[in-house]
Design a protein around this motif. Structure first.
Motif, PDB file in Angstrom:
ATOM      1  N   ALA A 118      33.170  23.494  45.097  1.00  0.00           N
ATOM      2  CA  ALA A 118      31.929  23.840  44.399  1.00  0.00           C
ATOM      3  C   ALA A 118      31.421  22.671  43.563  1.00  0.00           C
ATOM      4  CB  ALA A 118      32.166  25.068  43.519  1.00  0.00           C
ATOM      5  N   ALA A 119      32.332  21.981  42.896  1.00  0.00           N
ATOM      6  CA  ALA A 119      31.929  20.853  42.056  1.00  0.00           C
ATOM      7  C   ALA A 119      31.329  19.723  42.892  1.00  0.00           C
ATOM      8  CB  ALA A 119      33.119  20.342  41.257  1.00  0.00           C
ATOM      9  N   ALA A 120      31.942  19.425  44.047  1.00  0.00           N
ATOM     10  CA  ALA A 120      31.436  18.354  44.900  1.00  0.00           C
ATOM     11  C   ALA A 120      30.051  18.694  45.440  1.00  0.00           C
ATOM     12  CB  ALA A 120      32.405  18.097  46.050  1.00  0.00           C
ATOM     13  N   VAL A 121      29.864  19.943  45.879  1.00  0.00           N
ATOM     14  CA  VAL A 121      28.556  20.346  46.392  1.00  0.00           C
ATOM     15  C   VAL A 121      27.510  20.293  45.280  1.00  0.00           C
ATOM     16  CG1 VAL A 121      27.224  22.266  47.364  1.00  0.00           C
ATOM     17  CG2 VAL A 121      29.513  21.743  48.253  1.00  0.00           C
ATOM     18  N   ALA A 122      27.875  20.763  44.104  1.00  0.00           N
ATOM     19  CA  ALA A 122      26.938  20.732  42.981  1.00  0.00           C
ATOM     20  C   ALA A 122      26.557  19.300  42.624  1.00  0.00           C
ATOM     21  CB  ALA A 122      27.537  21.441  41.775  1.00  0.00           C
ATOM     22  N   ASP A 123      27.528  18.384  42.666  1.00  0.00           N
ATOM     23  CA  ASP A 123      27.239  16.971  42.393  1.00  0.00           C
ATOM     24  C   ASP A 123      26.248  16.415  43.407  1.00  0.00           C
ATOM     25  OD1 ASP A 123      28.934  16.972  40.239  1.00  0.00           O
ATOM     26  OD2 ASP A 123      30.591  15.951  41.262  1.00  0.00           O
ATOM     27  N   GLY A 124      26.471  16.744  44.686  1.00  0.00           N
ATOM     28  CA  GLY A 124      25.577  16.255  45.732  1.00  0.00           C
ATOM     29  C   GLY A 124      24.168  16.795  45.585  1.00  0.00           C
ATOM     30  N   LEU A 125      24.060  18.064  45.205  1.00  0.00           N
ATOM     31  CA  LEU A 125      22.728  18.644  44.990  1.00  0.00           C
ATOM     32  C   LEU A 125      22.031  18.006  43.793  1.00  0.00           C
ATOM     33  CD1 LEU A 125      23.479  22.453  45.516  1.00  0.00           C
ATOM     34  CD2 LEU A 125      22.260  20.931  47.083  1.00  0.00           C
ATOM     35  N   ALA A 126      22.781  17.785  42.722  1.00  0.00           N
ATOM     36  CA  ALA A 126      22.188  17.202  41.524  1.00  0.00           C
ATOM     37  C   ALA A 126      21.638  15.810  41.795  1.00  0.00           C
ATOM     38  CB  ALA A 126      23.220  17.157  40.406  1.00  0.00           C
ATOM     39  N   ALA A 127      22.351  15.061  42.645  1.00  0.00           N
ATOM     40  CA  ALA A 127      21.895  13.706  42.971  1.00  0.00           C
ATOM     41  C   ALA A 127      20.671  13.727  43.882  1.00  0.00           C
ATOM     42  CB  ALA A 127      23.018  12.916  43.618  1.00  0.00           C
ATOM     43  N   ASN A 147      38.908  12.510  52.401  1.00  0.00           N
ATOM     44  CA  ASN A 147      37.619  12.158  51.787  1.00  0.00           C
ATOM     45  C   ASN A 147      36.683  13.356  51.683  1.00  0.00           C
ATOM     46  OD1 ASN A 147      38.171   9.261  51.628  1.00  0.00           O
ATOM     47  ND2 ASN A 147      38.061   9.309  53.873  1.00  0.00           N
ATOM     48  N   ALA A 148      37.253  14.544  51.620  1.00  0.00           N
ATOM     49  CA  ALA A 148      36.434  15.756  51.672  1.00  0.00           C
ATOM     50  C   ALA A 148      35.404  15.817  50.543  1.00  0.00           C
ATOM     51  CB  ALA A 148      37.330  16.993  51.638  1.00  0.00           C
ATOM     52  N   GLY A 149      35.777  15.378  49.350  1.00  0.00           N
ATOM     53  CA  GLY A 149      34.846  15.437  48.226  1.00  0.00           C
ATOM     54  C   GLY A 149      33.595  14.621  48.473  1.00  0.00           C
ATOM     55  N   ASP A 150      33.770  13.374  48.880  1.00  0.00           N
ATOM     56  CA  ASP A 150      32.616  12.511  49.159  1.00  0.00           C
ATOM     57  C   ASP A 150      31.786  13.052  50.321  1.00  0.00           C
ATOM     58  OD1 ASP A 150      33.236  10.761  47.143  1.00  0.00           O
ATOM     59  OD2 ASP A 150      34.379   9.397  48.441  1.00  0.00           O
ATOM     60  N   LEU A 151      32.461  13.567  51.347  1.00  0.00           N
ATOM     61  CA  LEU A 151      31.740  14.114  52.493  1.00  0.00           C
ATOM     62  C   LEU A 151      30.935  15.352  52.099  1.00  0.00           C
ATOM     63  CD1 LEU A 151      34.550  13.724  55.194  1.00  0.00           C
ATOM     64  CD2 LEU A 151      32.459  12.351  54.986  1.00  0.00           C
ATOM     65  N   LEU A 152      31.489  16.167  51.231  1.00  0.00           N
ATOM     66  CA  LEU A 152      30.751  17.344  50.766  1.00  0.00           C
ATOM     67  C   LEU A 152      29.510  16.951  49.981  1.00  0.00           C
ATOM     68  CD1 LEU A 152      33.683  19.702  49.730  1.00  0.00           C
ATOM     69  CD2 LEU A 152      31.871  20.249  51.373  1.00  0.00           C
ATOM     70  N   GLY A 187      18.064  36.169  41.565  1.00  0.00           N
ATOM     71  CA  GLY A 187      17.043  35.147  41.337  1.00  0.00           C
ATOM     72  C   GLY A 187      17.280  33.844  42.074  1.00  0.00           C
ATOM     73  N   ALA A 188      18.356  33.754  42.863  1.00  0.00           N
ATOM     74  CA  ALA A 188      18.641  32.517  43.596  1.00  0.00           C
ATOM     75  C   ALA A 188      17.682  32.340  44.762  1.00  0.00           C
ATOM     76  CB  ALA A 188      20.074  32.516  44.108  1.00  0.00           C
ATOM     77  N   ARG A 189      17.395  31.097  45.091  1.00  0.00           N
ATOM     78  CA  ARG A 189      16.556  30.791  46.259  1.00  0.00           C
ATOM     79  C   ARG A 189      17.406  30.480  47.482  1.00  0.00           C
ATOM     80  NH1 ARG A 189      13.893  25.090  44.354  1.00  0.00           N
ATOM     81  NH2 ARG A 189      12.867  25.196  46.391  1.00  0.00           N
ATOM     82  N   LEU A 190      18.662  30.064  47.245  1.00  0.00           N
ATOM     83  CA  LEU A 190      19.558  29.673  48.330  1.00  0.00           C
ATOM     84  C   LEU A 190      20.989  29.810  47.844  1.00  0.00           C
ATOM     85  CD1 LEU A 190      19.840  28.239  51.198  1.00  0.00           C
ATOM     86  CD2 LEU A 190      20.033  26.095  49.911  1.00  0.00           C
ATOM     87  N   VAL A 191      21.876  30.215  48.755  1.00  0.00           N
ATOM     88  CA  VAL A 191      23.317  30.254  48.466  1.00  0.00           C
ATOM     89  C   VAL A 191      24.016  29.316  49.439  1.00  0.00           C
ATOM     90  CG1 VAL A 191      25.417  31.654  48.456  1.00  0.00           C
ATOM     91  CG2 VAL A 191      23.274  32.612  47.582  1.00  0.00           C
ATOM     92  N   ILE A 192      24.905  28.488  48.893  1.00  0.00           N
ATOM     93  CA  ILE A 192      25.739  27.607  49.719  1.00  0.00           C
ATOM     94  C   ILE A 192      27.169  28.097  49.607  1.00  0.00           C
ATOM     95  CG2 ILE A 192      26.498  25.251  50.176  1.00  0.00           C
ATOM     96  CD1 ILE A 192      24.009  24.260  48.726  1.00  0.00           C
ATOM     97  N   THR A 193      27.726  28.520  50.719  1.00  0.00           N
ATOM     98  CA  THR A 193      29.107  28.979  50.758  1.00  0.00           C
ATOM     99  C   THR A 193      29.903  28.054  51.671  1.00  0.00           C
ATOM    100  OG1 THR A 193      30.544  30.924  51.079  1.00  0.00           O
ATOM    101  CG2 THR A 193      28.735  30.614  52.667  1.00  0.00           C
TER     102      THR A 193
END
Length: 367
Positions: free
Chosen positions: A21-30, A347-352, A277-283
């Motif tokens: 979740a943290a890696a995906v959130a980081d990628g979205l924030a960037a 390298n899963a974190g970077d790939l996520l 209220g979410a527009r999208l869910v990433i699972t």
């Protein structure tokens, strides 16, 4: 502005659900810095359930318990108010085995110790997540830790493990902690196997725990004696074969009600509020495959979301039609970016983070 909810399960052998979740959130924030993001790591009752509960606001409670083969270890349950989340794998999981598989002798005793600790602490609701069990003892160890006693024909106490149940002559439940009767037990499981037979705990899951064909027969004989001594009728219920038969003990003796694991955990973790209220869910999870469609976390999230859902995964073996049927609009496998499985896991974190950027491009830009 409506938010994106990131609600993945673990990538087994690589990242916990919290790390995914943290890696995906980081990628979205960037990639989409103006879009609000909420994270809610999820679990379906198996390994990682306590971690997901803690991330959702439960308090981690550590206690010393007995591992599957008798070693002492520190395990945790999660608590919020009068509710405890106990994860069988925390105390009795395959990853807790210190020296290889032990299909005949591994015990669920430590899980009973976790339950006992929660009950003594005053919890009146216990959610028991099952999955990743090292034992096939029918939950006999779990009940022994709570005060049950098992004897052979000579009146001697039985040794731990499923094989020892072949010598079972008498079960004494009079020593069970009286407080157990005041507790509401819920079994979080998607396993519908019965305790015995060709679809039972020994036949289906024993080989995954190292059991040979001969071992399976031994375990089946032991579980049969155990079922006859405790409650033969419950042995035939769907879910009795969960976690090496721990589901049987929970239902037959603790009065546990079985609920689909992901549905129960989503409610417990606060998913309905998080998705509002979410527009999208990433699972996501490590592998999207046929098992995913049978009640695993991504399918459960998609079913409950009510908004578009996409998934990240280490790999995906599902067709576009299967994904649509499950309610998943698109999947972003790490294997598309890194075909080598070993490098992908490392390298899963970077790939996520890169996958999250692709999600942002496809679903969040100009919307």
């Amino acid at each position: 502005m409506s938010h994106v909810l990131v609600a993945p399960d673990k990538f087994k052998g690589s990242l916990t659900a919290v790390e995914v979740a943290a890696a995906v959130a980081d990628g979205l924030a960037a990639a989409a810095p103006g879009v609000p993001v909420r994270v809610l790591p999820v679990a379906d009752g198996g390994e990682g359930t306590v971690d997901a509960a803690v991330a959702a606001g439960f308090r981690r409670v550590r206690t010393l318990v007995t591992g599957p083969t008798g070693q002492r270890l520190t395990a945790s349950y999660a608590r919020r108010g009068g509710t405890a989340v106990v994860e069988l794998a925390e105390a009795s999981g395959l990853h807790r085995l210190p020296g290889g598989l032990a299909p005949l002798t591994a015990s669920s005793f430590g899980t009973g110790e976790l339950i006992g600790a929660a009950v003594r602490a005053g919890c009146k609701r216990v959610v028991l997540g099952v999955g990743g069990s090292a034992s096939t003892d029918g939950g006999a160890g779990l009940l022994a830790a709570l005060g049950a006693r098992l004897f052979d024909a000579d009146g001697a106490p039985l040794a731990p493990g499923g094989a020892a149940l072949r010598r079972l002559a008498r079960v004494d439940l009079s020593g069970l902690d009286s407080r157990l009767s005041e507790v509401d037990f819920e079994l979080a499981s998607d396993v519908d196997n019965t305790l015995l037979g060709t679809h039972g705990a020994a036949a289906v899951y024993g080989p995954q725990k190292g059991a040979t064909a001969e071992d399976v027969e031994v375990l089946e004989d032991g579980l049969t004696r155990w079922a006859m001594a405790v409650d033969p009728q419950v042995a035939g219920r769907p879910g009795a074969g969960a976690a090496g038969g721990a589901g049987f003990a929970a239902m037959a003796v603790l009065g546990a009600r079985m609920r689909p694991g992901i549905a129960l955990l989503l409610d417990l973790l606060g998913f309905p509020d998080a998705v509002r209220g979410a527009r999208l869910v990433i699972t996501g999870e490590g592998s999207l495959d046929e098992q995913t469609l049978r009640g695993k976390a991504p399918a459960g999230v998609a079913l409950a979301a009510g908004v578009p859902v996409v998934a990240v995964a280490g790999r995906s073996l599902l067709s576009a039609a299967q994904l649509r049927e499950a309610g998943i609009s698109a999947v972003y496998p790490l294997s598309d970016l890194e075909p080598d499985p070993t490098r992908s896991m490392v390298n899963a974190g970077d790939l996520l983070r890169r996958c999250a950027a692709r999600v942002a491009h496809d679903f969040l830009e100009a919307r």
